[in-house]
Design an enzyme around this catalytic site. Structure first.
Site, PDB file in Angstrom:
ATOM      1  N   GLY A 145      20.324  71.243  86.281  1.00 40.01           N
ATOM      2  CA  GLY A 145      21.559  72.030  86.314  1.00 40.01           C
ATOM      3  C   GLY A 145      21.641  72.821  87.613  1.00 40.01           C
ATOM      4  N   SER A 146      22.181  74.000  87.498  1.00 37.76           N
ATOM      5  CA  SER A 146      22.458  74.788  88.706  1.00 37.76           C
ATOM      6  C   SER A 146      21.220  75.237  89.458  1.00 37.76           C
ATOM      7  CB  SER A 146      23.272  76.026  88.332  1.00 37.76           C
ATOM      8  OG  SER A 146      24.499  75.615  87.768  1.00 37.76           O
ATOM      9  N   VAL A 147      20.047  75.181  88.819  1.00 31.18           N
ATOM     10  CA  VAL A 147      18.833  75.540  89.557  1.00 31.18           C
ATOM     11  C   VAL A 147      18.703  74.632  90.775  1.00 31.18           C
ATOM     12  CG1 VAL A 147      16.328  75.823  89.388  1.00 31.18           C
ATOM     13  CG2 VAL A 147      17.759  76.209  87.386  1.00 31.18           C
ATOM     14  N   PHE A 148      19.282  73.438  90.662  1.00 31.24           N
ATOM     15  CA  PHE A 148      19.209  72.455  91.749  1.00 31.24           C
ATOM     16  C   PHE A 148      19.951  72.942  92.988  1.00 31.24           C
ATOM     17  CE2 PHE A 148      20.040  68.178  93.638  1.00 31.24           C
ATOM     18  CZ  PHE A 148      18.721  67.748  93.704  1.00 31.24           C
ATOM     19  N   LYS A 149      20.814  73.935  92.796  1.00 26.05           N
ATOM     20  CA  LYS A 149      21.589  74.452  93.938  1.00 26.05           C
ATOM     21  C   LYS A 149      20.686  75.063  95.003  1.00 26.05           C
ATOM     22  CE  LYS A 149      25.736  75.021  91.157  1.00 26.05           C
ATOM     23  NZ  LYS A 149      26.428  75.927  90.224  1.00 26.05           N
TER      24      LYS A 149
END
Lengths: 610, 367
Positions: A323-327
């Site tokens: 999810g957004s941790v990948f940002k």
């Protein structure tokens, strides 16, 4: 007076001829017997002599104590405790059925099974004790002890048994022991073990099996044919196995497990400066003690086939879209590749169109104009759609890999999953169809094919704050033999360098501090008073774009379709001591479901008031 | 009453052989029971000495009367024994699963032992009544067959396969020496070949197991094959000179099963080696040949046939027991004559020896 029955001359002659034949037969028979004795005593005599020498010596095993396992503060987690086993010496039993009756009255004894065991033991070695029951309870032991005099033939033997002090605590790290399998015996990897031995099957018990095992001792005992001990010839004491000190902090581990109670998920806490694993929890868990007592088939199948997979270590082998941790990866890649400047603003109106597809931001009405810092703090999806489009999936993959994703971290417990970092080449090979531009867009926010493990995530945020180093996580502080000799001592092991310019790391670090500490930061629930915590939320969709067009609240979605909640955090931001990754399956939003857990753990570890 | 010629013709050789056997046997029994002295070993040793003394009295008694009275007593003795064998099936003492013993006050004895002598007597009478000598055909032999079959069957019911077969062997030996024509012999051999499978399926499971474990001792090294393996180790490890008296480790550590009864020979072989066991066998051989000589010298057919029967008892016991403990034959539980511990067997043997002596002493009477 006598009435002699004289032989007539003819029959007398025949008779003496018959007797001569009889003599010949007798001589031949004795010849055979003497020949037989000759073979046994002269030809094979030396071999039989040697056999008779060995005959009276029996080797009795003395199993070694398995080494202890303790936490980083030397608190014992795994030890050995006595198991009281009930034996019967068949020869000394006077009335078998009465004995069995009384035993089943005194304790919990399966009468039929006991009968079968005794029958099987047979009469070959009447003095050899036969085990009827292992690990009796205190009550059973007491009641049998007090009736010993009226129960001849009974014997109680004490045997060391593996004992996990805090039932279920750190089970996935500690692993468990089980009886060595035939395949393992045949493999030659367990030279010190024999059939029936308990060996480490998973976790630390598995990893350090050779060291924990110790060396078997033995007794040479002179026995008679019935197995009765006559005298002891020699004795070799067993050598206890090595003790192991873990990097795990028991207090932290307890807290991590408590915070996952009733949930499915994982918590990993590591030291970001060297890769020491401080806590590693996976829920649901299991109690390793049940494996020792011997599992019946049903319990085992329940455990293995359970939809909850209690044996799976979700922290290292559970693979989830980040999810957004990948940002974090996206931001670093974009800066390094120069596809965007920190100041450039991208307008987010809540949607992004590419070809026929429309991709939404989690914030329905959009963030307005966002730069890199705000995009990370508020986790704007549209910003990263644009960045992803500019980078392309292969460049994204290149950075993801440099940051340790898509491959095992190399944790010393084994059974790790590698996760997945998709590339165009991978897709073509695996699926036989070319990469779609829209897939790059979902990849940019950690969806589509990307998969990571919680441990990888903890490693990821660590490397941002430690200058781009990737450490191989380890769970063992030291291993020491029972005589004090050190067999292993912790040393940080590098698993690669991310190779990101320091100023770029700084920019991302600042943004991650913002995530927790700025007014609109998504991770505000991890905020602490005196310590600056940095982190990133993530909400991983279980079914892609399921909420499209809908406005359902999370609670209205069936549990199994709810999103996974992520939060990765590190603290203190300026001088990091602990990195935490939290994943709650179907927990919903990372900010609300996972961030408080991370906060609690950081707080406990750094011992700060809330 | 006592004829001077009886003293003159006293068979000193036979007596010497007997005393020799008895002496070696007691010496060996002491060693065999040495390791279990506190557990009744001393008692066993003493008991056997008493049995020998009683046996010797029986022996002397059996020499005093003229054996010819036995011709009249043969049938009564036979039916008396058969009666006892039937009785034992109903009122016998059960020991280790078999009903073989009859109790007479404090003494218990095995009627199957008595049956050996009874069968010898009754067959000797049969063969001595046939007047002119001829070769026997099968049809002439239905009487001996039935006379043998009845006690054989009763003993088999006890169950005691070993003694039952043993009885058949004695009677078979006597019939052979009395001379059967060769055609009948072939038919007989063929018939027993056909009977073998029938006997096999009539055996109890543990008996089949013993035979199987004899054929393949490795099949069950700790079960039925265990005893024979341990016995072979004991005998083999004696080598040429033996380990010395009371020094047998197999014996001392009680590795040998029934080392004072069926496996007494193994104890001797372990402690005295090939020398000792060969000497013992030579004494038996000499005793058998001497017995056959007595049969030859007896001038009446009844005496000769009794002597043949008694010699065949000696021969088969030695051959089977030694064959058994050396692994040549299956373990069937036949004790070694005059050597193994056991009252009934000893008394019966001494009685038989007395009769043999009786025949030997009276050979002149018909001259």
């Amino acid at each position: 007076m006598l009435k002699p029955s004289h032989f007539d001359p003819v029959s007398s002659e025949i008779f003496s001829k018959q007797l001569k034949i009889a003599m010949l037969v007798v001589l031949m028979a004795f010849g055979i017997l003497i020949l037989r004795l000759w073979t046994l005593q002269i030809v094979n005599g030396p071999a039989y002599r040697a056999k008779s020498e060995h005959n009276r010596i029996r080797l009795h095993d003395i199993p070694p104590f398995r080494g202890m396992i303790m936490d980083r503060n030397s608190e014992v987690l795994v030890d050995n405790r006595p198991s009281y086993d009930l034996y019967v010496i068949p020869e000394e039993v006077q009335n078998r059925s009465e004995l069995l009756d009384r035993l089943s009255r005194l304790g919990d004894l399966d009468r039929e099974a006991a009968e079968r065991i005794l029958d099987k033991a047979g009469s070959g070695y009447p003095f050899k004790p036969v085990c009827l029951k292992t690990d009796m309870s205190r009550d059973e032991l007491a009641s049998i002890e007090s009736h010993r005099f009226d129960l001849p033939g009974l014997m109680i033997r004490v045997r060391p048994q593996r004992h996990y002090f805090y039932e279920g605590l750190a089970s996935h790290v500690l692993g468990y022991v089980g009886e060595i399998s035939e395949a393992q015996l045949m493999s030659g990897q367990f030279p010190k073990n024999r059939a029936g031995d308990l060996i480490g099957k998973r976790g630390v018990e598995w990893k350090w099996q050779a060291q924990l095992n110790g060396i078997r001792g033995g007794e040479q005992v002179e026995v008679d044919a019935a197995g009765r001990k006559i005298a002891m010839v020699s004795r070799k004491d067993p050598i206890s196995g090595a003790n192991i000190c873990l990097t795990i902090d028991k207090r932290l581990q307890e807290l991590a497990e408590k915070s996952l109670q009733g949930k499915h998920g994982a918590v990993v806490a590591i030291n970001p400066l060297n890769g020491e694993v401080l806590a590693l929890a996976s829920s649901p868990s299991f109690n390793p003690n049940v494996f020792i007592r011997g599992l019946d088939k049903k319990t085992w199948q329940d455990m293995v086939l359970s939809k909850e997979f209690p044996l799976q270590n979700r922290a290292i082998s559970g693979q989830y879209p980040p999810g957004s941790v990948f940002k974090i990866v996206m931001a670093l890649a974009a800066l390094e590749e120069g596809v965007i400047s920190p100041e450039e603003e991208i307008f987010c109106n809540g949607t992004y169109s590419l070809g026929k597809g429309t991709y939404r931001c989690w914030k329905k009405w959009g963030h307005g104009k966002v730069n890199l810092h705000r995009a990370l703090v508020e986790s704007c999806d549209v910003y990263f759609y644009v960045v992803g489009k500019r980078l392309g999936v292969d460049r994204i993959a290149q950075y993801a890999k440099r940051l340790g994703l898509g491959k095992e971290t190399g944790l010393d417990l084994g059974e790790e999953s590698s996760g997945l970092v998709p590339t165009t080449e991978w897709k073509l090979k695996k699926w036989g169809v070319p990469w779609q531009p829209g897939e790059t867009i979902s990849t940019s926010i950690g969806q589509s094919f990307v998969l990571t493990t919680p441990l990888q995530m903890a490693n990821l945020i660590s490397s941002v704050f430690n200058g781009g180093h990737i450490y191989r996580p380890q769970t063992t502080k030291w291993v020491k033999k029972s005589d004090g000799e050190t067999l292993f001592e912790f040393e940080a092991i590098s698993a690669g360098e991310a190779g990101i310019k320091p100023e770029h790391l700084e920019l991302v670090k600042k943004a991650l501090v913002g995530v927790v500490n700025q007014p609109h930061g998504t991770g505000s629930k991890a905020r602490l008073k005196d310590i600056i915590v940095a982190g990133k939320t993530g909400t991983a969709q279980v079914i892609a774009l399921k909420k499209e067009g809908g406005s359902k609240r999370e609670e209205a979605v069936p549990f199994k379709f709810r999103d996974h909640a992520w939060f990765v955090a590190i603290a203190p931001a300026s001088n990091p001591e602990i990195a935490v990754a939290v994943l709650v399956e179907h927990g919903g939003h990372g900010g609300s479901a996972a961030a408080p857990i991370a906060k609690e753990i950081i707080q406990a570890y750094l011992q700060v008031p809330s | 009453m006592l004829d001077r010629r009886l003293i003159q013709n006293f068979d000193w050789v036979l007596l010497l052989l007997l005393l020799l056997e008895a002496g070696i046997s007691i010496l060996n029994l002491y060693s065999a029971t040495y390791p279990i002295r506190d557990m009744g070993g001393a008692e066993i040793f003493l008991k056997q000495i008493y049995w020998f003394l009683i046996g010797f009295a029986v022996f002397l008694l059996a020499t005093t009367f003229n054996y010819y009275v036995l011709e009249r007593l043969a049938y009564p003795a036979y039916f008396f024994t058969v009666g006892l064998l039937i009785l034992v099936l109903f009122a016998g003492r059960v020991m280790s699963g078999s009903q073989r013993w009859l109790s007479l006050g404090p003494i218990s004895f095995q009627p199957s032992e008595l049956a050996k002598i009874a069968v010898v007597l009754v067959l000797a009478k049969f063969f001595s009544e046939r007047g002119e000598f001829k070769e026997y055909r099968l049809r002439d032999l239905w009487q001996p067959f039935i006379l043998t079959a009845i006690p054989c069957f009763l003993i088999l019911k006890e169950p005691d396969l070993g003694t039952s077969l043993f009885l058949a062997l004695i009677s078979f030996s006597m019939i052979l020496i009395a001379k059967v024509n060769w055609k009948s012999l072939v038919i007989l051999a063929g018939a027993s070949g056909l009977a073998a499978p029938l006997i096999w399926f009539g055996l109890k499971e543990y008996q089949q197991k013993r035979v199987l474990s004899f054929l393949r001792p490795d099949m069950d090294p700790l079960g039925a094959g265990y005893h024979i393996n341990q016995s072979k180790i004991a005998i083999g490890s004696g080598q040429i000179w033996g380990k010395g008296y009371l020094q047998g480790t197999q014996t001392r550590l009680h590795f040998l099963p029934e080392q004072h009864t069926d496996f007494a020979f193994s104890v001797l072989a372990e402690e005295w080696g090939l020398i000792g066991s060969a000497v013992l066998l030579m004494i038996y051989l000499f005793m058998i040949l001497w017995g056959l000589n007595i049969a030859k010298n007896s001038k009446d057919r009844f005496g000769s046939m009794i002597a043949v029967g008694i010699v065949s008892i000696v021969f088969w016991q030695v051959a089977i027991n030694v064959g058994m403990v050396t692994g040549l034959l299956p373990v069937v539980g036949i004790p070694l004559l005059l050597f193994s511990y056991g009252g009934s067997s000893l008394i019966t043997t001494m009685a038989a020896m007395g009769i043999l002596m009786n025949i030997s002493m009276r050979r002149f009477m018909f001259q």
